[in-house]
Design an enzyme around this catalytic site. Structure first.
Site, mmCIF file in Angstrom:
data_model
loop_
_atom_site.group_PDB
_atom_site.id
_atom_site.type_symbol
_atom_site.label_atom_id
_atom_site.label_comp_id
_atom_site.label_asym_id
_atom_site.label_seq_id
_atom_site.Cartn_x
_atom_site.Cartn_y
_atom_site.Cartn_z
ATOM 1 N N ASP A 66 0.820 -1.212 0.000
ATOM 2 C CA ASP A 66 0.000 0.000 0.000
ATOM 3 C C ASP A 66 0.856 1.265 0.000
ATOM 4 O O ASP A 66 0.436 2.330 0.458
ATOM 5 C CB ASP A 66 -0.940 0.005 1.211
ATOM 6 C CG ASP A 66 -0.189 -0.043 2.530
ATOM 7 O OD1 ASP A 66 1.032 -0.322 2.511
ATOM 8 O OD2 ASP A 66 -0.820 0.191 3.576
ATOM 9 N N HIS A 269 24.783 3.025 -18.244
ATOM 10 C CA HIS A 269 23.638 3.295 -17.372
ATOM 11 C C HIS A 269 23.803 2.598 -16.025
ATOM 12 O O HIS A 269 22.859 2.031 -15.483
ATOM 13 C CB HIS A 269 22.336 2.861 -18.053
ATOM 14 C CG HIS A 269 21.953 3.729 -19.205
ATOM 15 N ND1 HIS A 269 20.993 3.386 -20.128
ATOM 16 C CD2 HIS A 269 22.394 4.945 -19.596
ATOM 17 C CE1 HIS A 269 20.864 4.334 -21.030
ATOM 18 N NE2 HIS A 269 21.710 5.303 -20.726
ATOM 19 N N ASP A 286 26.878 11.161 -13.417
ATOM 20 C CA ASP A 286 25.879 11.669 -14.359
ATOM 21 C C ASP A 286 24.610 11.893 -13.557
ATOM 22 O O ASP A 286 23.941 10.936 -13.139
ATOM 23 C CB ASP A 286 25.660 10.639 -15.473
ATOM 24 C CG ASP A 286 24.752 11.145 -16.590
ATOM 25 O OD1 ASP A 286 23.947 12.066 -16.338
ATOM 26 O OD2 ASP A 286 24.818 10.593 -17.708
ATOM 27 N N ASP A 297 20.993 18.006 -16.579
ATOM 28 C CA ASP A 297 21.622 16.743 -16.961
ATOM 29 C C ASP A 297 23.107 17.000 -17.186
ATOM 30 O O ASP A 297 23.504 17.493 -18.247
ATOM 31 C CB ASP A 297 20.964 16.181 -18.226
ATOM 32 C CG ASP A 297 21.460 14.802 -18.606
ATOM 33 O OD1 ASP A 297 22.281 14.237 -17.856
ATOM 34 O OD2 ASP A 297 21.046 14.295 -19.658
ATOM 35 N N HIS A 376 27.705 5.648 -28.145
ATOM 36 C CA HIS A 376 26.432 6.379 -28.104
ATOM 37 C C HIS A 376 26.561 7.682 -28.882
ATOM 38 O O HIS A 376 27.649 8.069 -29.316
ATOM 39 C CB HIS A 376 25.987 6.639 -26.662
ATOM 40 C CG HIS A 376 26.951 7.456 -25.845
ATOM 41 N ND1 HIS A 376 27.018 8.835 -25.915
ATOM 42 C CD2 HIS A 376 27.882 7.085 -24.924
ATOM 43 C CE1 HIS A 376 27.932 9.273 -25.073
ATOM 44 N NE2 HIS A 376 28.480 8.238 -24.458
ATOM 45 N N HIS A 380 21.080 14.654 -26.722
ATOM 46 C CA HIS A 380 19.635 14.461 -26.883
ATOM 47 C C HIS A 380 18.941 15.755 -26.486
ATOM 48 O O HIS A 380 19.533 16.628 -25.833
ATOM 49 C CB HIS A 380 19.147 13.287 -26.011
ATOM 50 C CG HIS A 380 19.571 13.386 -24.557
ATOM 51 N ND1 HIS A 380 18.944 14.215 -23.647
ATOM 52 C CD2 HIS A 380 20.568 12.773 -23.872
ATOM 53 C CE1 HIS A 380 19.526 14.098 -22.466
ATOM 54 N NE2 HIS A 380 20.524 13.235 -22.575
ATOM 55 N N HIS A 387 15.275 12.995 -21.454
ATOM 56 C CA HIS A 387 15.348 12.732 -22.893
ATOM 57 C C HIS A 387 14.072 13.326 -23.467
ATOM 58 O O HIS A 387 13.045 12.656 -23.579
ATOM 59 C CB HIS A 387 15.443 11.230 -23.176
ATOM 60 C CG HIS A 387 16.791 10.662 -22.872
ATOM 61 N ND1 HIS A 387 17.157 9.396 -23.234
ATOM 62 C CD2 HIS A 387 17.881 11.191 -22.258
ATOM 63 C CE1 HIS A 387 18.401 9.149 -22.840
ATOM 64 N NE2 HIS A 387 18.859 10.237 -22.246
ATOM 65 N N GLU A 410 27.492 15.409 -24.865
ATOM 66 C CA GLU A 410 28.072 14.457 -23.913
ATOM 67 C C GLU A 410 28.918 13.373 -24.575
ATOM 68 O O GLU A 410 28.587 12.185 -24.511
ATOM 69 C CB GLU A 410 26.966 13.807 -23.094
ATOM 70 C CG GLU A 410 25.802 13.249 -23.911
ATOM 71 C CD GLU A 410 24.758 12.563 -23.032
ATOM 72 O OE1 GLU A 410 25.158 11.753 -22.167
ATOM 73 O OE2 GLU A 410 23.566 12.839 -23.211
ATOM 74 N N TYR A 414 35.126 4.938 -23.298
ATOM 75 C CA TYR A 414 34.920 3.892 -22.301
ATOM 76 C C TYR A 414 35.831 2.716 -22.645
ATOM 77 O O TYR A 414 35.592 1.993 -23.619
ATOM 78 C CB TYR A 414 33.456 3.459 -22.283
ATOM 79 C CG TYR A 414 32.513 4.648 -22.260
ATOM 80 C CD1 TYR A 414 32.181 5.279 -21.060
ATOM 81 C CD2 TYR A 414 32.003 5.167 -23.454
ATOM 82 C CE1 TYR A 414 31.351 6.389 -21.047
ATOM 83 C CE2 TYR A 414 31.167 6.275 -23.442
ATOM 84 C CZ TYR A 414 30.847 6.887 -22.241
ATOM 85 O OH TYR A 414 30.024 7.984 -22.223
ATOM 86 N N ARG A 431 33.220 10.634 -19.377
ATOM 87 C CA ARG A 431 32.170 11.345 -20.115
ATOM 88 C C ARG A 431 32.072 12.753 -19.533
ATOM 89 O O ARG A 431 32.181 12.943 -18.318
ATOM 90 C CB ARG A 431 30.815 10.622 -20.003
ATOM 91 C CG ARG A 431 29.713 11.300 -20.802
ATOM 92 C CD ARG A 431 28.489 10.399 -21.000
ATOM 93 N NE ARG A 431 27.751 10.067 -19.790
ATOM 94 C CZ ARG A 431 27.748 8.865 -19.226
ATOM 95 N NH1 ARG A 431 28.479 7.876 -19.752
ATOM 96 N NH2 ARG A 431 27.067 8.637 -18.126
ATOM 97 N N GLU A 433 29.501 16.070 -19.888
ATOM 98 C CA GLU A 433 28.186 16.451 -20.431
ATOM 99 C C GLU A 433 27.750 17.807 -19.903
ATOM 100 O O GLU A 433 27.835 18.077 -18.693
ATOM 101 C CB GLU A 433 27.148 15.405 -20.043
ATOM 102 C CG GLU A 433 25.726 15.721 -20.500
ATOM 103 C CD GLU A 433 24.735 14.667 -20.061
ATOM 104 O OE1 GLU A 433 23.667 14.569 -20.685
ATOM 105 O OE2 GLU A 433 25.024 13.924 -19.095
#
Length: 465
Positions: A66, A269, A286, A297, A376, A380, A387, A410, A414, A431, A433
């Site tokens: 609940d 991710h 990130d 972001d 990648h 975006h 996104h 970004e 890697y 990375r 960004e």
């Protein structure tokens, strides 16, 4: 008939100046109130005459037993209403003499409000939202079919919620039952996304103000994480610092934060955020704050101990050069793919210089060889969703950038620990960004407050000890 509550001009002005408080998202005053009314008018013009739009609020989601997840309003619904409660519905009926904006929401309920919190209620909804009429949510099935009668086109967000799709079909079928009486149901059912999402893609001056704030708060969180970082902490402890900074300003995370140290930085991710921060590793964060419904972001990568190794510095400089080259391509008239193209060229050239790739840069790009370390795209759309909505191509061609668009830049590299790269580069993930708004003569970096220059980062990391 169920009771209707209508807005008058005086009450609308009062509501614009004194909107109902709601802790889920800061509610702007008169400017945003007026802007949302303009958005609804613009959408109705795009829909054309003899159309009707039905836009639901996001439903409440059960977490377990609940216990519910904190409610986050559907972005399209919030964009048009500013209303944060669940169990609500917006109906737009262009040209309807009795009122074009009809709203359904929960009634006031003293017992439920004692348990779950205050509700705006049907009586105040026209003032808070700017609707012509408001009705209780429980009366939707009785009233909605009548609003569909005689309309040729029905716009609604198809396919997002199966239960809502089924209700829409029921309403349409109710109207079809009256065909012998000369009543016709909508002949077309059309996704609302195209018109509405093209509107959302181009941010207004007020939206950009909100996004600047989201960028600044996001930057503050990253700066704090750098300041407290030291070997021996765990990834979730840096996440906690982000949460503290965002929460202190009345914000939450725009998305699940990534705090990946060492080889975890090579997982795009990664969200476990549970490993210990080791001396000599990098940590990639990130994360972004959500302010008034708008997302920040930002990604930054920095050394756990405050000093880049030679190999880390080499990879970082390649990524930074690629990011700066990509940002330089963000300007009106350039197409969406221009920043990505610039980033790929800079990354590929850097990989060749470091001996991670060999051959002609042009041929390596043509063959996609860089994807071994960069898998990648470079960004975006950014806005109410991290996104964000909006087409990337028009008629099969990359669309041109226009003032008011906001995107992320970004690039990254890697190099997993089990790769065949030279040993000194293995386990390095970088990375960088930023959030970038297209302006009339170029661009504005909304997240510029958090440093990315190596010397500035090294001066900042661990400075809170």
């Amino acid at each position: 008939m169920p009771a209707s509550h209508s807005a008058n001009s005086a009450s609308l002005q009062t509501a614009a100046a004194n909107p109902a408080p709601n802790p889920a998202a800061p509610i702007s005053g008169k400017t945003l109130f007026t802007e949302r009314a303009r958005r609804r008018r613009e959408l109705m013009r795009a829909m054309g005459p003899s159309a009707v739009a039905v836009i639901p609020a996001a439903p409440q989601r059960t977490r377990n037993r609940d216990v519910d997840y904190p409610h986050r309003q559907d972005s399209d619904f919030f964009y048009l209403t500013g209303f944060t409660e669940p169990e609500a519905l917006l109906v737009l009926v262009p040209g309807r003499e009795q009122g074009e904006v009809i709203f359904f929401c929960r009634e006031r309920d003293r017992e439920r409000e004692t348990w779950d919190g205050r509700r705006v209620g049907v009586e105040r909804a026209p003032e808070v939202v700017g609707a012509d009429h408001a009705f209780p949510t429980g009366d939707v099935d009785e009233i909605l079919p009548g609003l569909l009668e005689g309309r040729d086109r029905l716009y609604y967000p198809m396919g997002r919620e199966a239960d809502f799709d089924a209700r829409v079909i029921q309403w349409v079928n109710r109207v079809k039952e009256k065909v012998r009486g000369g009543v016709h149901a909508p002949r077309e059912m059309i996704s609302l996304d195209f018109h509405l999402h093209e509107m959302r893609l181009l941010k207004s001056r007020e939206e950009l103000r909100q996004m600047r704030r989201a960028g600044k708060l996001s930057a503050q969180g990253h700066i704090r994480a750098m300041q407290v970082c030291r070997p021996g902490l765990r990834e979730y402890q840096l996440e906690a610092e982000l949460s503290y900074v965002f929460g202190r300003e009345g914000c939450g995370h725009a998305y699940s934060p990534i705090v990946g140290s060492g080889d975890n930085g090579c997982i795009l991710h990664y969200t476990e955020n549970s490993e210990e921060l080791r001396d000599g590793d990098l940590v990639l964060i990130d994360a972004g704050a959500e302010y008034a419904g708008y997302a920040g972001d930002i990604t930054r990568t920095f050394p756990v101990n405050g000093r880049f190794s030679e190999a880390q510095r080499e990879i970082y400089q390649v990524v930074l050069a690629a990011q700066l080259a990509a940002i330089d391509e963000v300007r009106p008239g350039n197409h969406w793919d221009a920043p990505h193209t610039a980033a790929v060229r800079a990354l590929t050239a850097g990989l060749v210089d470091l001996g991670l790739l060999s051959g002609s840069v042009d041929k390596l790009i043509e063959d996609g060889a860089y994807r071994k370390y960069y898998m990648h795209r470079t960004g975006h759309w950014l806005g109410m969703d991290v996104h964000d909505v909006g087409e990337y191509k028009i008629d099969g061609e990359w669309r041109e950038l226009e003032p008011g668009m906001v995107l992320t830049i970004e690039p990254g590299l890697y190099i997993a620990s089990d790769s065949d790269a030279p040993q000194k580069y293995r386990g390095i993930g970088v990375r960088i960004e930023d959030d970038v708004a297209v302006t009339r003569d170029g661009c504005e970096v909304l997240s510029a407050d958090v440093p990315k220059d190596i010397d500035a980062i090294e001066a900042l990391v661990g400075s809170a000890r």
